[in-house]
Design an enzyme around this catalytic site. Structure first.
Site, PDB file in Angstrom:
ATOM      1  N   LYS A  45       0.843  -1.206   0.000  1.00  0.00           N
ATOM      2  CA  LYS A  45       0.000   0.000   0.000  1.00  0.00           C
ATOM      3  C   LYS A  45       0.878   1.256   0.000  1.00  0.00           C
ATOM      4  CE  LYS A  45      -0.251  -0.282   5.046  1.00  0.00           C
ATOM      5  NZ  LYS A  45      -1.085  -0.711   6.193  1.00  0.00           N
ATOM      6  N   ARG A 144     -11.456   0.115  14.173  1.00  0.00           N
ATOM      7  CA  ARG A 144     -11.158   0.852  12.955  1.00  0.00           C
ATOM      8  C   ARG A 144     -11.937   0.292  11.772  1.00  0.00           C
ATOM      9  NH1 ARG A 144      -5.027   0.771  10.437  1.00  0.00           N
ATOM     10  NH2 ARG A 144      -5.661  -1.309   9.771  1.00  0.00           N
ATOM     11  N   HIS A 176      -6.766  -7.263  12.672  1.00  0.00           N
ATOM     12  CA  HIS A 176      -5.490  -6.536  12.738  1.00  0.00           C
ATOM     13  C   HIS A 176      -5.135  -6.262  14.197  1.00  0.00           C
ATOM     14  CE1 HIS A 176      -2.262  -4.310  10.909  1.00  0.00           C
ATOM     15  NE2 HIS A 176      -2.644  -3.131  11.353  1.00  0.00           N
ATOM     16  N   ARG A 232       0.632 -10.806   6.877  1.00  0.00           N
ATOM     17  CA  ARG A 232       0.616  -9.614   6.015  1.00  0.00           C
ATOM     18  C   ARG A 232       1.748  -8.649   6.373  1.00  0.00           C
ATOM     19  NH1 ARG A 232      -4.579  -9.505   8.406  1.00  0.00           N
ATOM     20  NH2 ARG A 232      -3.833  -7.642   9.477  1.00  0.00           N
ATOM     21  N   TYR A 278      15.533  29.964   7.906  1.00  0.00           N
ATOM     22  CA  TYR A 278      14.436  30.736   8.501  1.00  0.00           C
ATOM     23  C   TYR A 278      14.539  30.827  10.023  1.00  0.00           C
ATOM     24  CZ  TYR A 278      11.930  30.462   4.034  1.00  0.00           C
ATOM     25  OH  TYR A 278      11.552  30.567   2.728  1.00  0.00           O
ATOM     26  N   CYS A 325      13.551  23.849   4.959  1.00  0.00           N
ATOM     27  CA  CYS A 325      12.653  24.698   4.160  1.00  0.00           C
ATOM     28  C   CYS A 325      11.780  23.812   3.266  1.00  0.00           C
ATOM     29  CB  CYS A 325      13.459  25.659   3.299  1.00  0.00           C
ATOM     30  SG  CYS A 325      14.757  26.554   4.177  1.00  0.00           S
ATOM     31  N   MET A 326      10.994  24.437   2.405  1.00  0.00           N
ATOM     32  CA  MET A 326      10.093  23.649   1.567  1.00  0.00           C
ATOM     33  C   MET A 326      10.858  22.764   0.574  1.00  0.00           C
ATOM     34  SD  MET A 326       6.964  24.807  -0.957  1.00  0.00           S
ATOM     35  CE  MET A 326       5.894  25.455   0.317  1.00  0.00           C
ATOM     36  N   ASP A 327      11.934  23.299   0.003  1.00  0.00           N
ATOM     37  CA  ASP A 327      12.638  22.585  -1.061  1.00  0.00           C
ATOM     38  C   ASP A 327      14.109  22.345  -0.768  1.00  0.00           C
ATOM     39  OD1 ASP A 327      10.389  22.947  -3.126  1.00  0.00           O
ATOM     40  OD2 ASP A 327      10.812  24.977  -2.407  1.00  0.00           O
TER      41      ASP A 327
END
Ligand code: PLP
Length: 383
Positions: A45, A144, A176, A232, A278, A325-327
């Site tokens: 998955k 669940r 599970h 599993r 930052y 940072c983001m990138d």
């Protein structure tokens, strides 16, 4: 020579996840050993926990695994086609109105854990004239998904009727474990007993079940009584531990399948007292060479790694400095030049931090580190 030169024709990006076939096969062999006579259903998955489900699925099938599992029905539909309907594939999750008809036409096994689901699948089977292969989920302690044992008496007659009419084939009964990683808890024993009780209820109702499955990696590794006729495993196949505080992947002889690396895009020599990234949450204590790594939280690098983890450049560990940072993020990079390879995580045997180590630094689990790796980072399948 840098590995990246071998990647001509692949999408251009200054970082990459190397996915090792031999490590995957090694871990799979361990899982098969532990499983004994039980079938191994390889859980792929979430794009095989970020590793690339199409290839991992192929590798598992090539290694003789008959069963694959994914979470969402949509994942199953896409993968079933990509894998040319090889082997068997179980979809664990579907919502009301899901395309069950298409799933049946593709030969996907379906989990059934609610009455609406049972009815919708039977309807799709009736209309398509394809018998649905189902795995009945019982809730033994996750709260669940699945039928509770209390509601089984009212559901069993419907299951029996649909089976008699050839609308469904009851391939599996599954549940599970919630606490397979807490070895001093009685919960796994209690859930196992409840699972056995559920199985007896099916037998008493005259409903045949081919496979009983309860254990994921934790159960397979640490609770032999939970193995039944199918297991599993997911995370252990990727060479990470379901709970490093119980046993690390290294201690269990598992090999990390993913190595994440990037090319340094720039370096700069800065004086002592330089604020970095930052918020200037870090300031250089001495004159330093800093390097910029082109991966950030948009790629799944946790912002919690700020001022925390270490990366490897040229066999040396160097700390991540300041905020992610983001990138991109900044690391100490003495002696490094732009273009040098930076390894974020991989196998400890190769001197790298593992994804489990990163998880510990970031107050999360290894599952999250690998499965959240962004889709813009290309995966390269090696060995
Ligand atoms: C994710 C999942 C697994 C695999 O769990 P691991 O801990 O990764 O081995 C098995 N079964 C179900 C129902 C799951 O959701």
């Amino acid at each position: 020579m840098s590995l990246k030169h071998a990647y001509n024709g692949e999408p251009h990006f200054p970082s990459r996840a190397l996915i090792s076939r031999s490590a995957f096969e090694h871990n799979l062999a361990k899982a098969k050993d532990l499983a004994g006579d039980a079938q191994v259903m390889a859980v792929i998955k979430a794009d095989a926990y970020g590793h690339g489900a199409e290839k991992i699925g192929e590798w598992a099938l090539d290694a003789g695994v008959e069963w694959l599992a994914v979470a969402q029905l949509g994942e199953a539909i896409a993968l079933r086609k990509a894998l040319h309907e090889r082997g068997r594939m179980l979809a664990l999750i579907a919502e009301p109105g899901a395309p069950f008809w298409e799933a049946l036409e593709l030969g996907i096994d379906l989990s059934v854990g609610a009455s609406w689901e049972l009815d919708e699948i039977a309807l799709a089977a009736n209309e398509s004239k394809i018998c649905a292969r189902v795995h009945i989920e019982v809730d033994t302690g996750m709260a669940r998904g699945g039928f509770s044992l209390a509601e089984l008496p009212s559901v069993l007659p419907t299951i029996a009727e649909y089976a008699e009419n050839g609308l469904i084939e009851t391939v599996g009964l599954w549940s599970h474990l919630a606490m397979a990683d807490v070895l001093d808890s009685d919960e796994t024993e209690r859930q196992t007993a409840e699972f056995v009780h559920a199985s007896t209820m099916f037998a008493d109702a005259g409903i045949d079940i081919q496979f009983h499955h309860l254990a994921a990696s934790g159960g397979l590794l640490w609770h032999p009584d939970t193995r039944f006729s199918m297991v599993r495993p997911g995370i252990m196949l990727y060479g990470l531990s379901p709970a490093p505080e119980v046993a690390t992947a290294e201690e269990m002889g598992l090999e990390p399948v993913m190595r994440l690396e990037a090319d340094l895009v720039s370096v700069r020599d800065v004086p002592a007292g330089t604020g970095v990234s930052y918020g200037h949450t870090a300031t250089t204590p001495i004159p330093m060479r800093l390097g910029t790594v082109p991966l950030g939280y948009a790629d799944g690098i946790p912002r919690h790694a700020s001022n925390s983890v270490e990366v490897v450049i040229g066999n040396q560990r160097h700390e991540l400095i300041g905020r992610v940072c983001m990138d991109q993020f900044v690391v100490a990079a003495p002696g490094a030049v732009a273009g040098d390879t930076v390894t974020l995580f991989g196998a400890s045997a190769d001197g790298y931090l593992t994804a489990d180590d990163w998880a510990q630094h970031c107050d999360t689990i290894g599952y999250e580190i690998v499965s959240r790796l962004g889709t813009r980072v290309p995966r390269y399948f090696v060995d």
